[in-house]
Design a protein around this motif. Sequence first.
Motif, mmCIF file in Angstrom:
data_model
loop_
_atom_site.group_PDB
_atom_site.id
_atom_site.type_symbol
_atom_site.label_atom_id
_atom_site.label_comp_id
_atom_site.label_asym_id
_atom_site.label_seq_id
_atom_site.Cartn_x
_atom_site.Cartn_y
_atom_site.Cartn_z
ATOM 1 N N PRO A 144 0.799 -1.228 0.000
ATOM 2 C CA PRO A 144 0.000 0.000 0.000
ATOM 3 C C PRO A 144 0.830 1.276 0.000
ATOM 4 O O PRO A 144 0.363 2.318 -0.469
ATOM 5 C CB PRO A 144 -0.824 -0.127 1.283
ATOM 6 N N ALA A 145 2.072 1.205 0.501
ATOM 7 C CA ALA A 145 2.937 2.387 0.546
ATOM 8 C C ALA A 145 3.238 2.939 -0.847
ATOM 9 O O ALA A 145 3.676 4.097 -0.979
ATOM 10 C CB ALA A 145 4.243 2.056 1.267
ATOM 11 N N ARG A 146 3.006 2.126 -1.886
ATOM 12 C CA ARG A 146 3.246 2.595 -3.257
ATOM 13 C C ARG A 146 2.189 3.609 -3.708
ATOM 14 O O ARG A 146 2.385 4.324 -4.690
ATOM 15 C CB ARG A 146 3.269 1.405 -4.228
ATOM 16 N N ILE A 147 1.063 3.663 -3.007
ATOM 17 C CA ILE A 147 0.035 4.657 -3.313
ATOM 18 C C ILE A 147 0.458 5.981 -2.699
ATOM 19 O O ILE A 147 0.651 6.091 -1.489
ATOM 20 C CB ILE A 147 -1.333 4.230 -2.749
ATOM 21 N N LYS A 148 0.611 6.992 -3.525
ATOM 22 C CA LYS A 148 1.139 8.269 -3.080
ATOM 23 C C LYS A 148 0.029 9.303 -2.875
ATOM 24 O O LYS A 148 -1.118 9.097 -3.263
ATOM 25 C CB LYS A 148 2.152 8.800 -4.096
ATOM 26 N N GLN A 149 0.423 10.410 -2.292
ATOM 27 C CA GLN A 149 -0.516 11.499 -2.009
ATOM 28 C C GLN A 149 -1.252 11.955 -3.262
ATOM 29 O O GLN A 149 -2.457 12.177 -3.257
ATOM 30 C CB GLN A 149 0.229 12.673 -1.378
ATOM 31 N N LYS A 150 -0.512 12.100 -4.362
ATOM 32 C CA LYS A 150 -1.122 12.591 -5.602
ATOM 33 C C LYS A 150 -2.181 11.630 -6.136
ATOM 34 O O LYS A 150 -3.161 12.063 -6.770
ATOM 35 C CB LYS A 150 -0.050 12.840 -6.663
ATOM 36 N N ASP A 151 -1.995 10.327 -5.894
ATOM 37 C CA ASP A 151 -2.979 9.342 -6.353
ATOM 38 C C ASP A 151 -4.311 9.536 -5.627
ATOM 39 O O ASP A 151 -5.376 9.560 -6.246
ATOM 40 C CB ASP A 151 -2.467 7.919 -6.102
ATOM 41 N N ALA A 152 -4.226 9.664 -4.305
ATOM 42 C CA ALA A 152 -5.442 9.851 -3.507
ATOM 43 C C ALA A 152 -6.084 11.198 -3.820
ATOM 44 O O ALA A 152 -7.319 11.304 -3.942
ATOM 45 C CB ALA A 152 -5.113 9.753 -2.019
#
Length: 220
Positions: A144-152
Amino acid sequence: MRKQDGISKYKLNKIAVESLKNAIRLHFDAIFLYENGSFPSALQLSVLAIEEFSKANWVDHYIWSSEVNEGYPDAEFEQRWLKLLYLHPQKQWNFVARDIESYSPKFISLVQSRKLEEKKQDAVYVGLARSKGKVDIDSRISTPARIKQKDAKQIISIVNVELLRICARIEEDDFFFEGGKGMDEVFDYEIYKHLLKWPHKSGTKNNGWQKKNLKTLRGR
Protein backbone atom coordinates in the motif's frame (compact mmCIF):
# COMPACT_ATOMS: atom_id res chain seq x y z
CA MET A 1 -46.57 2.67 -13.29
CA ARG A 2 -47.17 -0.70 -11.67
CA LYS A 3 -44.26 -3.13 -11.40
CA GLN A 4 -45.42 -6.69 -12.01
CA ASP A 5 -42.52 -8.85 -10.82
CA GLY A 6 -38.88 -8.82 -9.73
CA ILE A 7 -37.52 -6.48 -7.11
CA SER A 8 -40.03 -4.02 -5.67
CA LYS A 9 -40.00 -0.34 -6.60
CA TYR A 10 -39.59 0.45 -2.91
CA LYS A 11 -36.34 -1.55 -2.73
CA LEU A 12 -35.03 -0.07 -5.96
CA ASN A 13 -35.61 3.42 -4.63
CA LYS A 14 -34.10 2.50 -1.26
CA ILE A 15 -30.95 1.16 -2.94
CA ALA A 16 -30.60 4.37 -4.96
CA VAL A 17 -30.99 6.70 -1.98
CA GLU A 18 -28.84 4.70 0.45
CA SER A 19 -26.08 4.17 -2.14
CA LEU A 20 -25.95 7.93 -2.68
CA LYS A 21 -25.77 8.59 1.06
CA ASN A 22 -23.03 5.98 1.37
CA ALA A 23 -21.04 7.53 -1.48
CA ILE A 24 -21.05 10.88 0.31
CA ARG A 25 -20.04 9.24 3.61
CA LEU A 26 -17.17 7.39 1.94
CA HIS A 27 -16.06 10.58 0.22
CA PHE A 28 -15.84 12.54 3.46
CA ASP A 29 -14.12 9.61 5.19
CA ALA A 30 -11.57 9.58 2.36
CA ILE A 31 -10.93 13.30 2.88
CA PHE A 32 -10.45 12.72 6.62
CA LEU A 33 -7.90 9.97 5.99
CA TYR A 34 -6.14 12.09 3.35
CA GLU A 35 -5.83 15.02 5.74
CA ASN A 36 -4.31 12.67 8.31
CA GLY A 37 -1.72 11.26 5.91
CA SER A 38 -3.28 7.85 5.24
CA PHE A 39 -3.16 8.14 1.46
CA PRO A 40 -3.62 4.45 0.49
CA SER A 41 -6.77 4.11 2.60
CA ALA A 42 -8.00 7.49 1.34
CA LEU A 43 -7.66 6.28 -2.25
CA GLN A 44 -9.44 3.02 -1.52
CA LEU A 45 -12.42 4.75 0.09
CA SER A 46 -12.55 7.30 -2.70
CA VAL A 47 -12.77 4.58 -5.36
CA LEU A 48 -15.50 2.92 -3.28
CA ALA A 49 -17.31 6.28 -3.25
CA ILE A 50 -17.15 6.26 -7.07
CA GLU A 51 -18.66 2.78 -7.13
CA GLU A 52 -21.50 3.64 -4.73
CA PHE A 53 -22.21 6.88 -6.56
CA SER A 54 -22.27 5.02 -9.85
CA LYS A 55 -24.65 2.43 -8.39
CA ALA A 56 -27.01 5.18 -7.22
CA ASN A 57 -27.00 6.76 -10.68
CA TRP A 58 -27.48 3.41 -12.38
CA VAL A 59 -30.53 2.53 -10.30
CA ASP A 60 -31.92 6.05 -10.70
CA HIS A 61 -31.64 5.72 -14.49
CA TYR A 62 -33.16 2.23 -14.43
CA ILE A 63 -36.21 3.51 -12.57
CA TRP A 64 -36.57 6.56 -14.81
CA SER A 65 -36.16 4.73 -18.14
CA SER A 66 -38.59 2.00 -17.06
CA GLU A 67 -41.19 4.53 -15.96
CA VAL A 68 -41.09 6.71 -19.10
CA ASN A 69 -40.62 4.02 -21.74
CA GLU A 70 -42.22 0.59 -22.10
CA GLY A 71 -42.27 -0.42 -18.46
CA TYR A 72 -39.98 -2.48 -16.25
CA PRO A 73 -38.13 -5.44 -17.81
CA ASP A 74 -39.06 -8.99 -16.85
CA ALA A 75 -37.55 -10.61 -13.75
CA GLU A 76 -34.98 -12.60 -15.75
CA PHE A 77 -33.52 -9.48 -17.38
CA GLU A 78 -33.66 -7.66 -14.09
CA GLN A 79 -31.58 -10.37 -12.41
CA ARG A 80 -28.87 -9.97 -15.06
CA TRP A 81 -28.94 -6.22 -14.57
CA LEU A 82 -28.81 -6.47 -10.76
CA LYS A 83 -25.65 -8.57 -11.00
CA LEU A 84 -23.91 -5.63 -12.70
CA LEU A 85 -24.30 -3.67 -9.47
CA TYR A 86 -21.81 -6.06 -7.83
CA LEU A 87 -19.10 -5.72 -10.50
CA HIS A 88 -16.59 -3.14 -9.28
CA PRO A 89 -14.80 -2.31 -12.57
CA GLN A 90 -18.19 -2.07 -14.30
CA LYS A 91 -19.38 0.51 -11.77
CA GLN A 92 -16.14 2.46 -12.15
CA TRP A 93 -16.57 2.49 -15.92
CA ASN A 94 -20.21 3.52 -15.63
CA PHE A 95 -19.10 6.54 -13.57
CA VAL A 96 -16.87 7.69 -16.44
CA ALA A 97 -19.03 6.60 -19.38
CA ARG A 98 -21.92 8.88 -18.43
CA ASP A 99 -19.77 11.93 -19.30
CA ILE A 100 -16.82 10.40 -21.09
CA GLU A 101 -16.02 13.43 -23.26
CA SER A 102 -15.17 15.51 -20.17
CA TYR A 103 -12.43 13.22 -18.83
CA SER A 104 -8.77 13.11 -19.78
CA PRO A 105 -7.81 10.17 -22.06
CA LYS A 106 -5.30 9.05 -19.42
CA PHE A 107 -7.99 8.68 -16.77
CA ILE A 108 -10.37 7.00 -19.19
CA SER A 109 -7.65 4.47 -19.97
CA LEU A 110 -6.96 3.95 -16.25
CA VAL A 111 -10.58 2.95 -15.68
CA GLN A 112 -11.14 1.09 -18.93
CA SER A 113 -8.04 -1.06 -18.49
CA ARG A 114 -9.12 -1.87 -14.91
CA LYS A 115 -5.94 -0.30 -13.57
CA LEU A 116 -8.05 1.79 -11.18
CA GLU A 117 -9.40 -1.42 -9.67
CA GLU A 118 -5.81 -2.67 -9.36
CA LYS A 119 -4.85 0.54 -7.57
CA LYS A 120 -7.75 0.09 -5.18
CA GLN A 121 -6.55 -3.43 -4.37
CA ASP A 122 -2.91 -2.31 -4.10
CA ALA A 123 -4.01 0.31 -1.57
CA VAL A 124 -5.11 -2.45 0.80
CA TYR A 125 -3.09 -5.60 0.23
CA VAL A 126 0.53 -6.72 0.10
CA GLY A 127 1.14 -9.23 -2.67
CA LEU A 128 2.49 -10.23 -6.07
CA ALA A 129 1.09 -9.48 -9.49
CA ARG A 130 -1.23 -11.96 -11.19
CA SER A 131 -1.21 -12.78 -14.87
CA LYS A 132 -3.47 -15.18 -16.79
CA GLY A 133 -4.80 -16.75 -13.61
CA LYS A 134 -1.37 -17.32 -12.09
CA VAL A 135 0.69 -15.50 -9.46
CA ASP A 136 3.82 -13.98 -11.00
CA ILE A 137 6.50 -15.01 -8.48
CA ASP A 138 9.07 -12.89 -10.32
CA SER A 139 7.05 -9.69 -10.03
CA ARG A 140 7.79 -6.89 -7.63
CA ILE A 141 6.05 -7.11 -4.24
CA SER A 142 3.24 -4.57 -4.10
CA THR A 143 2.55 -2.72 -0.86
CA PRO A 144 0.00 0.00 0.00
CA ALA A 145 2.94 2.39 0.55
CA ARG A 146 3.25 2.60 -3.26
CA ILE A 147 0.03 4.66 -3.31
CA LYS A 148 1.14 8.27 -3.08
CA GLN A 149 -0.52 11.50 -2.01
CA LYS A 150 -1.12 12.59 -5.60
CA ASP A 151 -2.98 9.34 -6.35
CA ALA A 152 -5.44 9.85 -3.51
CA LYS A 153 -5.78 13.57 -4.24
CA GLN A 154 -6.75 12.91 -7.85
CA ILE A 155 -9.57 10.47 -7.11
CA ILE A 156 -10.96 12.49 -4.20
CA SER A 157 -10.97 15.60 -6.40
CA ILE A 158 -12.88 13.79 -9.15
CA VAL A 159 -15.59 12.74 -6.71
CA ASN A 160 -15.74 16.17 -5.10
CA VAL A 161 -16.22 17.92 -8.44
CA GLU A 162 -19.05 15.54 -9.35
CA LEU A 163 -20.87 16.07 -6.06
CA LEU A 164 -20.50 19.85 -6.36
CA ARG A 165 -21.89 19.67 -9.89
CA ILE A 166 -25.00 17.96 -8.56
CA CYS A 167 -25.41 20.59 -5.85
CA ALA A 168 -25.23 23.32 -8.51
CA ARG A 169 -27.80 21.59 -10.68
CA ILE A 170 -30.20 21.10 -7.80
CA GLU A 171 -29.88 24.76 -6.83
CA GLU A 172 -30.42 25.88 -10.42
CA ASP A 173 -33.10 23.44 -11.60
CA ASP A 174 -34.50 22.15 -8.28
CA PHE A 175 -33.71 18.54 -9.27
CA PHE A 176 -30.94 16.34 -10.65
CA PHE A 177 -32.05 12.72 -10.23
CA GLU A 178 -35.07 11.78 -12.33
CA GLY A 179 -36.01 8.28 -11.14
CA GLY A 180 -35.22 7.75 -7.47
CA LYS A 181 -37.48 9.62 -5.08
CA GLY A 182 -35.73 11.57 -2.35
CA MET A 183 -32.27 11.45 -3.93
CA ASP A 184 -32.02 15.20 -4.43
CA GLU A 185 -32.99 15.71 -0.79
CA VAL A 186 -29.86 13.82 0.30
CA PHE A 187 -27.89 16.98 -0.47
CA ASP A 188 -28.24 19.73 2.09
CA TYR A 189 -26.37 22.94 2.88
CA GLU A 190 -24.04 21.23 5.38
CA ILE A 191 -22.90 18.75 2.73
CA TYR A 192 -22.44 21.59 0.25
CA LYS A 193 -20.31 23.58 2.72
CA HIS A 194 -18.20 20.50 3.44
CA LEU A 195 -17.61 19.90 -0.27
CA LEU A 196 -16.47 23.50 -0.75
CA LYS A 197 -13.68 22.98 1.80
CA TRP A 198 -11.77 20.61 -0.48
CA PRO A 199 -9.11 22.90 -2.03
CA HIS A 200 -7.77 20.71 -4.85
CA LYS A 201 -8.66 20.17 -8.50
CA SER A 202 -8.03 16.90 -10.31
CA GLY A 203 -7.22 18.28 -13.77
CA THR A 204 -8.87 15.09 -15.00
CA LYS A 205 -12.37 16.38 -15.69
CA ASN A 206 -13.17 19.85 -16.99
CA ASN A 207 -14.55 21.72 -20.00
CA GLY A 208 -11.08 21.90 -21.50
CA TRP A 209 -10.94 18.13 -21.89
CA GLN A 210 -14.43 18.16 -23.40
CA LYS A 211 -13.39 20.63 -26.10
CA LYS A 212 -10.15 18.75 -26.78
CA ASN A 213 -11.88 15.36 -26.99
CA LEU A 214 -14.57 16.69 -29.32
CA LYS A 215 -11.89 18.25 -31.54
CA THR A 216 -10.03 14.93 -31.65
CA LEU A 217 -13.21 13.06 -32.63
CA ARG A 218 -13.98 15.55 -35.43
CA GLY A 219 -10.45 15.16 -36.76
CA ARG A 220 -10.76 11.41 -37.23
